[in-house]
Motif scaffolding. Sequence first.
Motif, mmCIF file in Angstrom:
data_model
loop_
_atom_site.group_PDB
_atom_site.id
_atom_site.type_symbol
_atom_site.label_atom_id
_atom_site.label_comp_id
_atom_site.label_asym_id
_atom_site.label_seq_id
_atom_site.Cartn_x
_atom_site.Cartn_y
_atom_site.Cartn_z
ATOM 1 N N ASP A 191 83.394 -12.340 34.226
ATOM 2 C CA ASP A 191 83.764 -10.944 34.473
ATOM 3 C C ASP A 191 85.265 -10.741 34.292
ATOM 4 N N ARG A 192 86.069 -11.728 34.668
ATOM 5 C CA ARG A 192 87.508 -11.659 34.397
ATOM 6 C C ARG A 192 87.764 -11.692 32.895
ATOM 7 N N ALA A 193 87.036 -12.547 32.201
ATOM 8 C CA ALA A 193 87.224 -12.674 30.754
ATOM 9 C C ALA A 193 86.912 -11.367 30.029
ATOM 10 N N ILE A 194 85.933 -10.620 30.527
ATOM 11 C CA ILE A 194 85.575 -9.341 29.900
ATOM 12 C C ILE A 194 86.794 -8.439 29.791
ATOM 13 N N GLY A 195 87.570 -8.359 30.857
ATOM 14 C CA GLY A 195 88.753 -7.499 30.843
ATOM 15 C C GLY A 195 89.783 -7.928 29.818
ATOM 16 N N PHE A 196 89.927 -9.235 29.618
ATOM 17 C CA PHE A 196 90.912 -9.735 28.671
ATOM 18 C C PHE A 196 90.426 -9.643 27.226
ATOM 19 N N CYS A 197 89.112 -9.673 27.030
ATOM 20 C CA CYS A 197 88.551 -9.774 25.678
ATOM 21 C C CYS A 197 88.161 -8.443 25.062
ATOM 22 N N GLN A 198 88.091 -7.396 25.889
ATOM 23 C CA GLN A 198 87.596 -6.121 25.373
ATOM 24 C C GLN A 198 88.494 -5.577 24.271
ATOM 25 N N LYS A 199 89.811 -5.747 24.435
ATOM 26 C CA LYS A 199 90.724 -5.233 23.410
ATOM 27 C C LYS A 199 90.593 -5.996 22.090
ATOM 28 N N ASN A 200 90.052 -7.213 22.164
ATOM 29 C CA ASN A 200 89.836 -8.010 20.948
ATOM 30 C C ASN A 200 88.452 -7.790 20.345
ATOM 31 N N LEU A 201 87.670 -6.894 20.945
ATOM 32 C CA LEU A 201 86.299 -6.609 20.503
ATOM 33 C C LEU A 201 85.460 -7.889 20.455
ATOM 34 N N PHE A 202 85.626 -8.713 21.499
ATOM 35 C CA PHE A 202 84.945 -9.998 21.602
ATOM 36 C C PHE A 202 83.885 -9.882 22.686
ATOM 37 N N ASP A 203 82.614 -9.901 22.281
ATOM 38 C CA ASP A 203 81.534 -9.555 23.204
ATOM 39 C C ASP A 203 80.915 -10.747 23.933
ATOM 40 N N GLU A 204 81.361 -11.943 23.631
ATOM 41 C CA GLU A 204 80.719 -13.137 24.193
ATOM 42 C C GLU A 204 80.746 -13.187 25.718
ATOM 43 N N PRO A 205 81.890 -12.914 26.376
ATOM 44 C CA PRO A 205 81.852 -12.970 27.841
ATOM 45 C C PRO A 205 80.909 -11.940 28.456
ATOM 46 N N HIS A 206 80.766 -10.777 27.826
ATOM 47 C CA HIS A 206 79.804 -9.784 28.303
ATOM 48 C C HIS A 206 78.390 -10.376 28.301
ATOM 49 N N TYR A 207 78.040 -11.026 27.200
ATOM 50 C CA TYR A 207 76.685 -11.561 27.063
ATOM 51 C C TYR A 207 76.410 -12.655 28.084
#
Length: 253
Positions: A191-207
Amino acid sequence: MRKWIIALCSIPVVVSMMGCASTQNKEKADLYLRMGSSLIEEGNYPSALSALLKAQEYDPKNPLIMNNLGQVYFLRERYDLAEKQFRRAVTTQPNYTDARNNLSRVLIEEGKYADAEKELDIVLSDLTYGSADRAYINLGLAKFNQKQYPQAEQAFAKALKAKNDDCVASNYYGRSIFEQKDYGRAVEALDRAIGFCQKNLFDEPHYFSALAYYRLGDKSKASARFEELNKYYPDGKYREKAKGMLDLLRKGH
């Protein structure tokens, strides 16, 4: 999400590194190196490669040019040629730690994990190296790809200690915990990673956050995460898998 692992040369030091070339050749090599580096940043890899090959013609022994050529070959998925350029760079200049770290990343991509870890031992022994976080990320990837998840977790934790908002380190730190089936800690990390990765359009932590909630039996939060993935990442790598999991959850599984 590939650029984070490869370091471009530091352009301001190019002139001092080119003492062996004639003045005229040095200027031409410098020009093409700058051009190639800018083109890499723009994502124009074919033109970057042309410019950097031209730079190497004018100064064939310049390790900075070798490093940037290695980057382009890596981004074009020509790992054999990337490895060759990075090896040449560290042979020419053994204390060129960025190039050595880049070499380790290529070796990981090639599945040469023992060789990669040997290079990373040298990288991490350089106490003057200012990008230890990237070296620990590469070490973490080497361990993760070998399914050595506790060691991978430790390496990514060290990367995050150096740079706590790094998307890749955050994601793989969470994934390393997930693979150890510690889903409670995994959801916190992912969930922490989601915040850092959203700007990179990286969906893996969400999944994987959604999967962790699912494994914990929290179907409501799992569904919410899968739905967010479909909303925020319409072209994401995990979109189809997320749709499949949502169908499963809607059927009561």
